[in-house]
Design a protein around this motif. Structure first.
Motif, PDB file in Angstrom:
ATOM      1  N   ALA A 156      43.269  41.147  34.308  1.00 36.58           N
ATOM      2  CA  ALA A 156      41.990  42.261  34.857  1.00 36.58           C
ATOM      3  C   ALA A 156      41.212  41.330  36.036  1.00 36.58           C
ATOM      4  N   GLU A 157      40.847  40.218  35.735  1.00 36.52           N
ATOM      5  CA  GLU A 157      40.188  39.552  36.854  1.00 36.52           C
ATOM      6  C   GLU A 157      41.043  39.350  38.303  1.00 36.52           C
ATOM      7  N   VAL A 158      42.230  38.971  38.202  1.00 37.66           N
ATOM      8  CA  VAL A 158      42.949  39.019  39.312  1.00 37.66           C
ATOM      9  C   VAL A 158      43.133  40.292  39.931  1.00 37.66           C
ATOM     10  N   ALA A 159      43.146  41.511  39.165  1.00 32.28           N
ATOM     11  CA  ALA A 159      43.297  42.460  39.913  1.00 32.28           C
ATOM     12  C   ALA A 159      42.098  42.889  40.496  1.00 32.28           C
ATOM     13  N   ASP A 160      40.831  43.041  40.106  1.00 32.23           N
ATOM     14  CA  ASP A 160      39.503  42.914  40.536  1.00 32.23           C
ATOM     15  C   ASP A 160      39.374  42.169  41.962  1.00 32.23           C
ATOM     16  N   ALA A 161      39.822  41.047  41.650  1.00 28.76           N
ATOM     17  CA  ALA A 161      39.604  40.072  43.023  1.00 28.76           C
ATOM     18  C   ALA A 161      40.352  40.396  43.930  1.00 28.76           C
ATOM     19  N   GLY A 162      41.549  40.889  43.960  1.00 32.56           N
ATOM     20  CA  GLY A 162      42.607  41.030  44.989  1.00 32.56           C
ATOM     21  C   GLY A 162      43.006  42.499  45.397  1.00 32.56           C
ATOM     22  N   GLY A 163      42.662  43.192  44.372  1.00 38.65           N
ATOM     23  CA  GLY A 163      43.115  44.576  44.523  1.00 38.65           C
ATOM     24  C   GLY A 163      44.347  45.005  44.309  1.00 38.65           C
ATOM     25  N   GLU A 164      45.102  43.982  43.639  1.00 43.95           N
ATOM     26  CA  GLU A 164      46.994  44.308  43.246  1.00 43.95           C
ATOM     27  C   GLU A 164      47.135  44.032  41.798  1.00 43.95           C
ATOM     28  N   ASP A 165      47.972  45.095  41.437  1.00 41.08           N
ATOM     29  CA  ASP A 165      48.091  45.074  40.280  1.00 41.08           C
ATOM     30  C   ASP A 165      49.115  44.115  39.540  1.00 41.08           C
ATOM     31  N   PRO A 166      48.694  43.179  38.658  1.00 40.12           N
ATOM     32  CA  PRO A 166      49.377  42.315  38.316  1.00 40.12           C
ATOM     33  C   PRO A 166      50.615  42.594  37.204  1.00 40.12           C
ATOM     34  N   GLY A 167      50.810  43.559  37.100  1.00 40.12           N
ATOM     35  CA  GLY A 167      52.208  44.196  36.208  1.00 40.12           C
ATOM     36  C   GLY A 167      51.925  43.562  34.735  1.00 40.12           C
ATOM     37  N   PHE A 168      50.827  43.882  34.201  1.00 33.01           N
ATOM     38  CA  PHE A 168      50.891  43.233  32.743  1.00 33.01           C
ATOM     39  C   PHE A 168      51.299  44.496  31.990  1.00 33.01           C
ATOM     40  N   LEU A 169      51.948  44.179  30.952  1.00 34.31           N
ATOM     41  CA  LEU A 169      52.529  45.416  30.052  1.00 34.31           C
ATOM     42  C   LEU A 169      52.482  45.007  28.642  1.00 34.31           C
ATOM     43  N   ARG A 170      51.515  45.849  27.983  1.00 36.97           N
ATOM     44  CA  ARG A 170      51.135  45.658  26.556  1.00 36.97           C
ATOM     45  C   ARG A 170      52.553  46.193  25.778  1.00 36.97           C
ATOM     46  N   CYS A 171      53.397  45.577  25.580  1.00 32.38           N
ATOM     47  CA  CYS A 171      54.677  46.410  24.830  1.00 32.38           C
ATOM     48  C   CYS A 171      54.951  45.645  23.561  1.00 32.38           C
ATOM     49  N   GLY A 172      54.447  44.606  22.943  1.00 33.24           N
ATOM     50  CA  GLY A 172      55.124  44.088  21.743  1.00 33.24           C
ATOM     51  C   GLY A 172      56.579  43.484  22.019  1.00 33.24           C
ATOM     52  N   ALA A 187      54.290  41.114  28.001  1.00 31.31           N
ATOM     53  CA  ALA A 187      55.114  40.607  29.125  1.00 31.31           C
ATOM     54  C   ALA A 187      54.234  41.201  30.315  1.00 31.31           C
ATOM     55  N   VAL A 188      54.622  40.184  31.250  1.00 23.76           N
ATOM     56  CA  VAL A 188      53.899  40.522  32.562  1.00 23.76           C
ATOM     57  C   VAL A 188      55.272  40.364  33.764  1.00 23.76           C
ATOM     58  N   ASP A 189      54.944  41.100  34.809  1.00 24.38           N
ATOM     59  CA  ASP A 189      55.971  41.109  35.839  1.00 24.38           C
ATOM     60  C   ASP A 189      55.700  39.730  36.834  1.00 24.38           C
ATOM     61  N   PRO A 190      56.303  38.736  36.745  1.00 28.68           N
ATOM     62  CA  PRO A 190      55.711  37.596  37.325  1.00 28.68           C
ATOM     63  C   PRO A 190      55.939  37.744  39.127  1.00 28.68           C
ATOM     64  N   ARG A 191      56.651  38.628  39.478  1.00 31.94           N
ATOM     65  CA  ARG A 191      56.563  38.702  40.920  1.00 31.94           C
ATOM     66  C   ARG A 191      55.381  39.519  41.530  1.00 31.94           C
ATOM     67  N   ARG A 192      55.140  40.505  40.524  1.00 32.67           N
ATOM     68  CA  ARG A 192      53.774  41.272  40.892  1.00 32.67           C
ATOM     69  C   ARG A 192      52.698  40.289  40.769  1.00 32.67           C
ATOM     70  N   LEU A 193      52.622  39.531  39.925  1.00 33.84           N
ATOM     71  CA  LEU A 193      51.469  38.635  39.340  1.00 33.84           C
ATOM     72  C   LEU A 193      51.437  37.691  40.553  1.00 33.84           C
ATOM     73  N   VAL A 194      52.314  37.325  41.112  1.00 32.34           N
ATOM     74  CA  VAL A 194      52.292  36.578  42.480  1.00 32.34           C
ATOM     75  C   VAL A 194      51.641  37.144  43.692  1.00 32.34           C
ATOM     76  N   VAL A 195      51.961  38.142  43.766  1.00 34.09           N
ATOM     77  CA  VAL A 195      51.175  39.198  44.908  1.00 34.09           C
ATOM     78  C   VAL A 195      49.938  39.101  44.442  1.00 34.09           C
ATOM     79  N   ALA A 196      49.489  39.359  43.388  1.00 34.60           N
ATOM     80  CA  ALA A 196      48.000  39.729  43.011  1.00 34.60           C
ATOM     81  C   ALA A 196      47.388  38.481  43.101  1.00 34.60           C
ATOM     82  N   LEU A 197      47.914  37.452  42.655  1.00 35.75           N
ATOM     83  CA  LEU A 197      47.244  36.195  42.774  1.00 35.75           C
ATOM     84  C   LEU A 197      47.085  35.705  44.045  1.00 35.75           C
ATOM     85  N   ALA A 198      48.023  35.884  44.984  1.00 36.87           N
ATOM     86  CA  ALA A 198      47.813  35.400  46.464  1.00 36.87           C
ATOM     87  C   ALA A 198      46.586  36.144  46.866  1.00 36.87           C
ATOM     88  N   ALA A 199      46.581  37.417  46.407  1.00 34.29           N
ATOM     89  CA  ALA A 199      45.419  38.597  47.113  1.00 34.29           C
ATOM     90  C   ALA A 199      44.165  38.199  46.620  1.00 34.29           C
TER      91      ALA A 199
END
Ligand code: GLY
Length: 392
Positions: A84-100, A158-170
């Motif tokens: 949530a903090e990464v998304a707020d800071a950079g404006g990109e969706d990190p692809g977190f999925l609450r799936c179990g 689960a999280v989508d690591p490729r989206r998380l990279v984009v979100a962290l970089a932003a």
């Protein structure tokens, strides 16, 4: 002589995968002027690119690795706020999925083993729900009718690591951090017992040197190619190959809603009709070829559980290199030279451990006391020397 530049940073992070970016973002947030140096032309093209993104400390719990379990649980607990903090800071969706997650057993032998696994988790205080095959199929109708038993682990997401990279970089850039891609670090520069920066490789010889008070090694399996460190100050990291497939359901989402873990392997839904099917474990050095045998085994095992998998489109096949230390646990924190820090060797757990790794490394970079649970992961278990001995 290396060519000098005017760049000077508080922290240079070697490696632009999930770990390097997470550490850099947190360091920059703390006011440390930080640069990430990534050897590839794009960020996150190492283990991060192949990773499925399971956040599964309970599914993967192992009684012989209690300290790693504690680290994984702490990191998993931080994930919702972290993304949530990464998304707020950079404006990109990190692809977190609450799936179990469902851990499944195909036959009687596997069912007995799964019951033992459940009992082991209970002794560790980890409650999971035991499901007969029929109930598991009610929850995930694509499961094969032959399924014997399952454990429902509702908080392993689960999280989508490729989206998380984009979100962290932003997020890092938005906070003023720098990122350089196509910037392979050839060596760590030292002066006596302290680091002074890094030098980049260049085709014609010694490249640009970037001055930094502190250097974080987050180079994954490529850590061992890093020059300039005395052997006694090195954390040994080897590549552990994993072949993995990316599949897409032309019919859209819904075949599977939870992560499915079987012995061996896993299927991770992205929530949009795409699935990641992994992974082999192979000690093959820096080999990243995809083999017919590897792909066959992945599909064979998965199709026994989800017959519908045969209808999916193969979008990508890839082999990634997990970074493994001799005990397959990460090296986190200050190293054997002043200003040298390690965030390396996360093996199968790099995506899960990113939030807690960043927290431990920021403590180490700012001289704050490291969290107690990081003690077993000290890089000193591999280097066994004092800073003076290393520099001598
Ligand atoms: N984290 C799963 C794997 O390394 O295959």
């Amino acid at each position: 002589m290396p060519q000098r530049t005017h760049s000077s940073f508080d922290v240079a992070v070697v490696g632009g995968g999930i770990i390097g970016l997470s550490v850099a973002w947190r360091a920059q947030q703390r006011g440390l002027r930080t640069v990430v140096l990534e050897r590839d032309a794009q960020l996150g093209r190492g283990a991060t690119h192949a990773a499925a993104g399971m956040l599964a400390p309970v599914s993967e719990a192992n009684i012989a690795e209690r300290e790693l379990l504690a680290l994984g649980l702490e990191s998993a607990a931080r994930y919702p706020d972290f993304v949530a903090e990464v998304a707020d800071a950079g404006g990109e969706d990190p692809g977190f999925l609450r799936c179990g997650t469902l851990v499944v057993a195909r036959d009687r032998d596997e069912a007995e083993a799964l019951d033992r696994e459940r009992a082991m988790r209970a002794t560790l205080g980890l409650e999971v729900e035991r499901l007969l095959g029929s109930e598991a199929r009610r929850r995930e109708p694509a499961l094969a009718p032959t399924l014997r038993l399952a454990l429902d682990v509702p908080d392993d997401h689960a999280v989508d690591p490729r989206r998380l990279v984009v979100a962290l970089a932003a997020a890092l850039r938005a906070g003023g951090g720098e990122i350089r891609t196509g910037a392979p670090v050839e060596r760590v520069e030292t002066d006596g017992d302290r680091v002074t920066g890094v030098t980049l490789a260049s085709a014609g010889g010694a490249g640009e040197t970037i001055a930094a008070d502190q250097v974080v090694v987050a180079a994954g399996a490529w850590t061992r190619l890093l020059g300039g460190l005395p052997d006694a100050a090195r954390v040994p990291v080897r590549p552990v190959k994993g072949q993995i497939l990316r599949l897409r359901d032309p019919a859209g989402p819904g075949l599977l809603t939870r992560v499915l873990r079987m012995d061996p392997g896993y299927i991770v839904p992205r929530g949009d009709g795409r699935y990641v099917l992994g992974a082999t474990m192979e000690e093959q050095g820096f080999d990243t070829t995809v083999t017919a045998g590897g792909v066959f085994e992945l599909l064979r095992d998965a199709s026994e559980l989800i017959p519908g998998i045969w209808e999916l489109v193969i979008e990508e096949q890839e082999a990634g290199l997990r970074p493994g230390t001799p005990d397959n646990a990460p090296a986190l924190g200050a190293g054997a030279l002043r200003g040298l820090h390690w965030a390396a060797g996360h093996h199968r757990n790099g995506i899960l451990l990113a939030p807690i790794t960043a927290e431990i490394l920021v403590a180490s970079l700012t001289g704050a006391p490291p969290p107690d649970l990081s003690a077993p992961f000290t890089p000193a278990r591999f280097t066994h020397t004092t800073k003076k001995e290393v520099a001598a």
